[in-house]
Design a protein around this motif. Structure first.
Motif, mmCIF file in Angstrom:
data_model
loop_
_atom_site.group_PDB
_atom_site.id
_atom_site.type_symbol
_atom_site.label_atom_id
_atom_site.label_comp_id
_atom_site.label_asym_id
_atom_site.label_seq_id
_atom_site.Cartn_x
_atom_site.Cartn_y
_atom_site.Cartn_z
ATOM 1 N N THR A 1 -11.416 9.210 8.539
ATOM 2 C CA THR A 1 -10.979 10.605 8.476
ATOM 3 C C THR A 1 -10.728 10.970 7.011
ATOM 4 O OG1 THR A 1 -8.663 9.930 8.756
ATOM 5 C CG2 THR A 1 -9.897 10.501 10.759
ATOM 6 N N PRO A 2 -10.769 12.242 6.671
ATOM 7 C CA PRO A 2 -10.542 12.655 5.275
ATOM 8 C C PRO A 2 -9.240 12.114 4.688
ATOM 9 C CG PRO A 2 -11.438 14.485 6.513
ATOM 10 C CD PRO A 2 -11.152 13.402 7.511
ATOM 11 N N SER A 3 -8.167 12.194 5.448
ATOM 12 C CA SER A 3 -6.876 11.709 4.945
ATOM 13 C C SER A 3 -6.899 10.206 4.719
ATOM 14 C CB SER A 3 -5.758 12.058 5.928
ATOM 15 O OG SER A 3 -5.570 13.452 5.994
ATOM 16 N N ALA A 4 -7.532 9.479 5.651
ATOM 17 C CA ALA A 4 -7.611 8.020 5.519
ATOM 18 C C ALA A 4 -8.422 7.634 4.295
ATOM 19 C CB ALA A 4 -8.235 7.413 6.774
ATOM 20 N N LEU A 5 -9.505 8.329 4.050
ATOM 21 C CA LEU A 5 -10.334 8.025 2.880
ATOM 22 C C LEU A 5 -9.580 8.314 1.587
ATOM 23 C CD1 LEU A 5 -13.786 9.388 4.099
ATOM 24 C CD2 LEU A 5 -13.052 6.999 3.933
ATOM 25 N N GLN A 6 -8.743 9.347 1.626
ATOM 26 C CA GLN A 6 -7.928 9.663 0.451
ATOM 27 C C GLN A 6 -6.908 8.558 0.191
ATOM 28 O OE1 GLN A 6 -6.077 13.519 0.690
ATOM 29 N NE2 GLN A 6 -5.098 13.362 -1.306
ATOM 30 N N PHE A 7 -6.264 8.102 1.251
ATOM 31 C CA PHE A 7 -5.319 6.985 1.119
ATOM 32 C C PHE A 7 -6.034 5.748 0.583
ATOM 33 C CE2 PHE A 7 -2.751 9.028 4.694
ATOM 34 C CZ PHE A 7 -1.728 9.423 3.856
ATOM 35 N N THR A 8 -7.226 5.496 1.089
ATOM 36 C CA THR A 8 -7.995 4.326 0.671
ATOM 37 C C THR A 8 -8.303 4.376 -0.820
ATOM 38 O OG1 THR A 8 -8.992 4.158 2.875
ATOM 39 C CG2 THR A 8 -10.107 3.006 1.075
ATOM 40 N N LEU B 1 -6.309 -2.253 6.323
ATOM 41 C CA LEU B 1 -5.010 -2.922 6.354
ATOM 42 C C LEU B 1 -4.410 -2.864 7.760
ATOM 43 C CD1 LEU B 1 -3.626 -1.333 3.071
ATOM 44 C CD2 LEU B 1 -4.560 -3.636 3.327
ATOM 45 N N VAL B 2 -3.653 -3.869 8.119
ATOM 46 C CA VAL B 2 -3.024 -3.900 9.445
ATOM 47 C C VAL B 2 -1.730 -3.091 9.393
ATOM 48 C CG1 VAL B 2 -2.294 -5.390 11.345
ATOM 49 C CG2 VAL B 2 -4.016 -6.193 9.737
ATOM 50 N N GLU B 3 -1.889 -1.796 9.168
ATOM 51 C CA GLU B 3 -0.727 -0.929 8.977
ATOM 52 C C GLU B 3 -0.841 0.375 9.760
ATOM 53 O OE1 GLU B 3 0.248 -0.556 4.809
ATOM 54 O OE2 GLU B 3 -0.232 -2.653 4.410
ATOM 55 N N VAL B 4 -1.847 1.174 9.447
ATOM 56 C CA VAL B 4 -2.082 2.450 10.127
ATOM 57 C C VAL B 4 -3.429 2.363 10.827
ATOM 58 C CG1 VAL B 4 -2.433 4.930 9.811
ATOM 59 C CG2 VAL B 4 -0.769 3.718 8.369
ATOM 60 N N SER C 1 0.821 -1.220 0.000
ATOM 61 C CA SER C 1 0.000 0.000 0.000
ATOM 62 C C SER C 1 0.849 1.261 0.000
ATOM 63 C CB SER C 1 -0.892 0.020 1.241
ATOM 64 O OG SER C 1 -0.111 0.226 2.404
ATOM 65 N N GLY C 2 2.083 1.119 0.484
ATOM 66 C CA GLY C 2 2.957 2.282 0.622
ATOM 67 C C GLY C 2 2.748 3.042 1.919
ATOM 68 N N LEU C 3 1.845 2.556 2.748
ATOM 69 C CA LEU C 3 1.530 3.268 3.991
ATOM 70 C C LEU C 3 2.610 3.123 5.061
ATOM 71 C CD1 LEU C 3 -2.304 2.550 4.407
ATOM 72 C CD2 LEU C 3 -1.227 4.747 3.880
ATOM 73 N N VAL C 4 3.269 1.974 5.102
ATOM 74 C CA VAL C 4 4.285 1.789 6.141
ATOM 75 C C VAL C 4 5.575 1.218 5.571
ATOM 76 C CG1 VAL C 4 2.544 1.418 7.938
ATOM 77 C CG2 VAL C 4 3.533 -0.537 6.777
ATOM 78 N N GLY C 5 6.637 1.394 6.364
ATOM 79 C CA GLY C 5 7.954 0.911 5.979
ATOM 80 C C GLY C 5 8.999 1.985 6.215
ATOM 81 N N GLY C 6 10.132 1.591 6.753
ATOM 82 C CA GLY C 6 11.239 2.509 6.937
ATOM 83 C C GLY C 6 11.292 3.236 8.263
ATOM 84 N N ASP C 7 10.190 3.286 8.981
ATOM 85 C CA ASP C 7 10.197 4.036 10.240
ATOM 86 C C ASP C 7 11.065 3.359 11.301
ATOM 87 O OD1 ASP C 7 8.583 6.004 9.241
ATOM 88 O OD2 ASP C 7 6.725 5.248 10.133
ATOM 89 N N GLY C 8 11.107 2.031 11.264
ATOM 90 C CA GLY C 8 11.978 1.321 12.194
ATOM 91 C C GLY C 8 13.432 1.679 11.959
ATOM 92 N N GLY C 9 13.789 1.881 10.688
ATOM 93 C CA GLY C 9 15.144 2.298 10.351
ATOM 94 C C GLY C 9 15.423 3.720 10.805
ATOM 95 N N LYS C 10 14.435 4.583 10.635
ATOM 96 C CA LYS C 10 14.588 5.976 11.082
ATOM 97 C C LYS C 10 14.802 6.048 12.596
ATOM 98 C CE LYS C 10 11.655 8.025 7.477
ATOM 99 N NZ LYS C 10 10.360 8.693 7.199
#
Length: 292
Positions: free
Chosen positions: A277-284, A215-218, A65-74
């Motif tokens: 939320t508006p942002s979540a619906l946009q991501f969806t 999705l089990v992400e955000v 989805s592109g929603l998660v990844g990389g934050d653990g590295g940050k």
């Protein structure tokens, strides 16, 4: 394991002068009709899978989805800066929780503890602790049996699925399991483990399950961080002599009651909370359009 209450485990500990872990191990041996060696071997496989998942984290990997990844590295990079507010150990726990949650979202191998959505909590506290304090593998395995005993009671008495009782049932249960495991590792007794379970679960009562795009992400990944840090604070409170005014079994019952009263829109359906939320619906919309 067939316990329906934490109190049952405490009574067995008292009656037979056993630790919380020993009671759970014996229950596993009886239920599966295996030796202690086999019981410990099975749990060792779980622990090795957690460690393997930690070691195989890829900070460049992103979920489909592109929603998660990389934050653990940050978080790991930020930790190296030695400027963290939480300090080194807690920051390691945060990084580990993020990494395990992201690995789950990226379809890598993880251990559901007690669920895939809450897979980051238990390893996030145990892996850094084991490294930091050089505890033996046997101690870790016993701590995992403590966690398993707590999880089994919650599953029997209430629920561990977000679809059934909200995120309090997933991350909340994982946090209670992790808190009990930590108290065990620090030499706490069975009664203290029970207090840890109660206090950790109390802190997240009412937490809803509202995954963006289903999705089990955000917000799931970052909620694993909350569950892990909650477990740390609870373990320290218990070890300081602080007790839960409400017994663990009553807290579990309250969690079940809250979950049953929770509107279906807040139980993993993505029809309420953050998911609408508006942002979540946009991501969806973006995610759905990308797979058409």
């Amino acid at each position: 394991m067939s316990f329906y209450s934490i109190e049952e485990i405490l009574q067995e500990c008292k009656k037979r002068d056993l630790t919380f872990a020993q009671v759970v191990i014996e229950s596993d041996m009886q239920e599966r009709e295996v030796s202690m060696e086999d019981s410990l071997k099975k749990m060792k496989q779980m622990w090795e899978a957690m460690v393997s998942a930690s070691n195989s984290y890829e900070k460049a990997l992103r979920s489909n989805s592109g929603l998660v990844g990389g934050d653990g590295g940050k978080m790991e990079e930020y930790l190296q800066s030695q400027k963290t507010i939480c300090g080194t150990f807690v920051s390691k726990v945060i990084a580990q929780a993020l990494q395990m949650g992201e690995s789950n979202a990226c379809m890598k191998r993880i251990v559901a503890a007690p669920t895939a959505g809450a897979c980051g909590v238990l390893p996030a506290v145990l892996i850094p602790y084991a490294k930091e304090y050089q505890v033996s593998e046997e101690e870790v395995l016993h701590a995992l049996f403590v966690a398993a005993g707590i999880g089994q009671v919650i599953a029997s008495r209430a629920f561990i699925a977000g679809a059934a009782g909200g995120c309090q049932a997933e991350v909340g249960s994982a946090s209670a399991m992790a808190a009990g495991a930590l108290v065990s590792l620090k030499g706490g007794d069975a009664t203290q483990i029970a207090h840890a379970c109660a206090m950790a679960l109390k802190a997240v009562l009412g937490l809803v399950c509202d995954p963006v795009a289903g999705l089990v992400e955000v917000p799931c990944v970052k909620r694993n961080v909350m569950g892990a840090v909650n477990a740390l604070s609870v373990a320290d409170m218990v070890l300081a002599g602080i007790k839960s005014k409400i017994p663990a079994d009553e807290v579990i019952d309250a969690m079940r009651e809250v979950g049953e009263k929770m509107d279906v829109s807040l139980r993993e359906t993505a029809k309420g909370g953050l998911a609408t939320t508006p942002s979540a619906l946009q991501f969806t919309d973006q995610i759905h359009n990308s797979i058409k």
